[in-house]
Design a protein around this motif. Structure first.
Motif, PDB file in Angstrom:
ATOM      1  N   ILE A 185       0.831  -1.207   0.000  1.00  0.00           N
ATOM      2  CA  ILE A 185       0.000   0.000   0.000  1.00  0.00           C
ATOM      3  C   ILE A 185       0.864   1.256   0.000  1.00  0.00           C
ATOM      4  N   THR A 186       1.947   1.247   0.765  1.00  0.00           N
ATOM      5  CA  THR A 186       2.868   2.398   0.798  1.00  0.00           C
ATOM      6  C   THR A 186       3.421   2.684  -0.595  1.00  0.00           C
ATOM      7  N   THR A 187       3.787   1.603  -1.322  1.00  0.00           N
ATOM      8  CA  THR A 187       4.342   1.746  -2.677  1.00  0.00           C
ATOM      9  C   THR A 187       3.278   2.236  -3.658  1.00  0.00           C
ATOM     10  N   ILE A 188       2.086   1.639  -3.582  1.00  0.00           N
ATOM     11  CA  ILE A 188       1.010   1.999  -4.511  1.00  0.00           C
ATOM     12  C   ILE A 188       0.542   3.433  -4.278  1.00  0.00           C
ATOM     13  N   TYR A 189       0.510   3.855  -3.013  1.00  0.00           N
ATOM     14  CA  TYR A 189       0.020   5.193  -2.664  1.00  0.00           C
ATOM     15  C   TYR A 189       0.797   6.285  -3.392  1.00  0.00           C
ATOM     16  N   LYS A 190       2.085   6.067  -3.573  1.00  0.00           N
ATOM     17  CA  LYS A 190       2.945   7.051  -4.256  1.00  0.00           C
ATOM     18  C   LYS A 190       2.552   7.228  -5.724  1.00  0.00           C
ATOM     19  N   LYS A 191       1.846   6.201  -6.291  1.00  0.00           N
ATOM     20  CA  LYS A 191       1.470   6.245  -7.707  1.00  0.00           C
ATOM     21  C   LYS A 191       0.071   6.815  -7.916  1.00  0.00           C
TER      22      LYS A 191
END
Length: 574
Positions: free
Chosen positions: A550-556
């Motif tokens: 989720i942390t990684t996806i949130y940046k996108k």
């Protein structure tokens, strides 16, 4: 390869010095139990009683030496006997062509043994897992009914035409019921009633078949025996199994091939199922492949000693364990005990009346119907009930091998049909800040930019169409550009699944989004790695835990949408 692998009896032989007394008692008990069964099963197979004795002498010894289970007793069984009769009676009449019938039965045993042995050597022990419980119960119930009806000629004393089908037997008995021999019927029903009563007496219940047959014989004598048409089984030779090479005729073997495969498969399912049932209580670790080899060798070797096809016996195996057996020595003692009985007491077996045997076999057939599990299947699953009924009715009205394979095919079809539609759940966050299936909690809310789903099932060729259809709807009807798949429930991915998955990832990436995986099992990643699909999917899109994903996806995500979002279900949103 160690000697214990080649000669498995070397594993349990050292235990005998401490267990021989228990094995001796269990073995003697087994000898007493097998005498009436050997005669009854030989009759079911259309063979003279002595062939039941021969089979019960040789096969238990070989199976004990080379098998896996410490408690399984091999020998003639109801299922094997009825299959032998069904297969051989197509090519030879047991009454008018007895020599040919016996010869074919022995060759069939050899062929079934070779198939079992080859399956064991090829380590195909897991194949028995594909024969569902419902197929076995349905086949056993059908066989039980068929056995019982085929004995009605001995129960009523009516000469039913040879080779009559289940329907033809019923029809013939109804039409000719006035021809019933009341003396014969009295002996059959009297023996059956005695067996029921004796089975309820605690201390002699194990011997109910033997005692009932003896008392049934006395009843036949009191009613006048042959004077009133009460036939006996006739002369039983007082000798050990003679060594004789089976008549290996190529044309006969070609005709028997399908029957041999059916017999081998059924025999293995029966033997392994019984061994497993006993192992649940004895806690012994079994080796299915070793059991296959033991069963195969026992059939092959015994066919050179005038024996017909055998398998594991549930009754004798259960009695063997309950009588205190500790090692396969008990099976060997039981077989040797039977040899002694046949050598010195065979003449008494010749006085057994066929109606008494018919009454006992009616009970054998009834005991094959597992009413408890049939009720359980009816209550729990419509699909399993269909499998059971197809197998049962097929056993009654079709060829036995056709019924078995039909049951297996339908059960496999239902399995594939079920696995072709994996459960897909949509996840959101509820008021208690927990991620869960949105169906389970109305307060659960979803992120407008990230769709979170969980797939429970395998992504393989049979399931691709169903999953693909779901993903297409998701892609067309959903505004989310990013899809997070909770993947712990994906058991495996095959080549077709991997190819579809990589194409689906590319489709989502083309609209500036992506598909991401959390908790994908190593076994599921295997085909993706080896097939090069990870390059398309992106190794950076496969995560070990949800928070990192989720942390990684949130940046996108589109931050403008995030600013005005009222849901804010992720910690990053706040």
């Amino acid at each position: 390869m160690s000697l214990k692998k080649i000669f498995p009896f070397l594993t349990w032989l050292p235990l005998v010095k401490n267990s021989w007394k228990d094995d001796l008692i269990a073995g003697i008990t087994g000898t007493i139990i097998v005498i009436p069964q050997a005669v009854a099963f030989a009759m079911i197979a259309g063979l003279p009683p002595v062939y039941g004795f021969y089979t019960a002498m040789i096969t238990p010894i070989i199976a004990a030496l080379f098998g896996s289970s410490y408690h399984l007793i091999s020998g003639p069984t109801t299922t094997s006997s009825i299959v032998v009769f069904a297969v051989i009676s197509k090519f030879a009449n047991p009454e008018s062509e007895l020599e040919a019938f016996i010869s074919l039965a022995i060759v069939l045993s050899f062929m079934a043994g070779v198939i079992k042995l080859l399956m064991g050597l090829a380590k195909m022990g897991k194949l028995v897992n594909f024969v569902s419980h419902s197929v076995v119960i349905g086949f056993a119930a059908g066989a039980g009914i068929l056995i019982a009806f085929k004995q009605l000629k001995h129960v009523f004393g009516i000469e039913v035409p040879l080779g009559s089908s289940f329907y033809e037997i019923i029809n013939y008995i109804i039409v000719h019921i006035q021809e019933t021999n009341l003396y014969v019927l009295g002996v059959a029903l009297g023996t059956l009633l005695l067996a029921f009563l004796i089975k309820k007496i605690k201390y002699i219940s194990r011997l109910y078949m033997l005692i009932a047959m003896i008392l049934g014989s006395v009843l036949a004598i009191l009613l006048g025996g042959n004077l009133h048409g009460i036939e006996t089984v006739g002369h039983v030779p007082s000798n050990l199994p003679p060594f004789k090479v089976p008549d290996f005729n190529f044309e006969d073997m070609r005709l028997l091939t399908t029957g041999a495969i059916t017999l081998a498969l059924l025999g293995l399912v029966e033997a392994v199922s019984i061994a497993r049932a006993v192992a649940l209580h004895s806690h012994q670790k079994l080796d299915n492949n070793r059991e296959f080899i033991g069963q195969g060798l026992s059939n092959i070797i015994s066919s050179f000693f005038s024996s017909y096809a055998s398998s594991g016996s549930f009754t004798r195996s259960g009695v063997n364990y309950q009588a205190g057996a500790k090692t396969p020595l008990s099976a060997i003692i039981s077989a040797i005990g039977l040899m002694i009985v046949v050598l010195f007491f065979a003449k008494y077996a010749s006085y057994l009346p066929k109606p008494a045997m018919g009454g006992i076999i009616l009970l054998v057939g009834y005991n094959l119907i597992d009413f408890h599990h049939i009720k359980q299947i009816i209550k729990s699953s419509k699909r399993e009930f269909i499998v059971l009924m197809v197998t049962l009715l097929g056993t009654l009205f079709l060829e036995l091998e056709t019924a078995l394979f039909l049951g297996i095919l339908i059960s496999l079809f239902f399995y594939l049909e079920k696995t072709s539609k994996p459960n897909i759940a949509v996840f959101g966050k509820n008021k208690d800040e927990k991620f869960l299936n949105v169906i389970r909690d109305e307060t659960a809310k979803e992120c407008p930019q990230v769709k979170i789903i969980r797939i429970d099932g395998s992504i393989y060729f049979g399931a691709v169409e169903g999953i693909s259809s779901y993903f297409s709807d998701l892609y067309e009807k959903n505004e989310s550009k990013h899809l997070l798949i909770i993947s712990g429930g994906i058991n495996f991915i095959d080549l077709a699944g991997a190819e579809w998955l990589s194409q689906e990832v590319l489709k989502w990436q083309k609209r500036d989004g992506g598909i991401y995986f959390v908790g994908l099992k190593i076994i599921s990643q295997d085909i993706l790695q080896k097939g090069g699909f990870v390059k398309t999917i992106g190794a950076e899109n496969i995560f070990k835990d949800k928070n990192t994903a989720i942390t990684t996806i949130y940046k996108k995500l589109d931050q403008a949408i995030c600013t005005n979002c009222e849901v804010k279900i992720f910690n990053e949103c706040k």
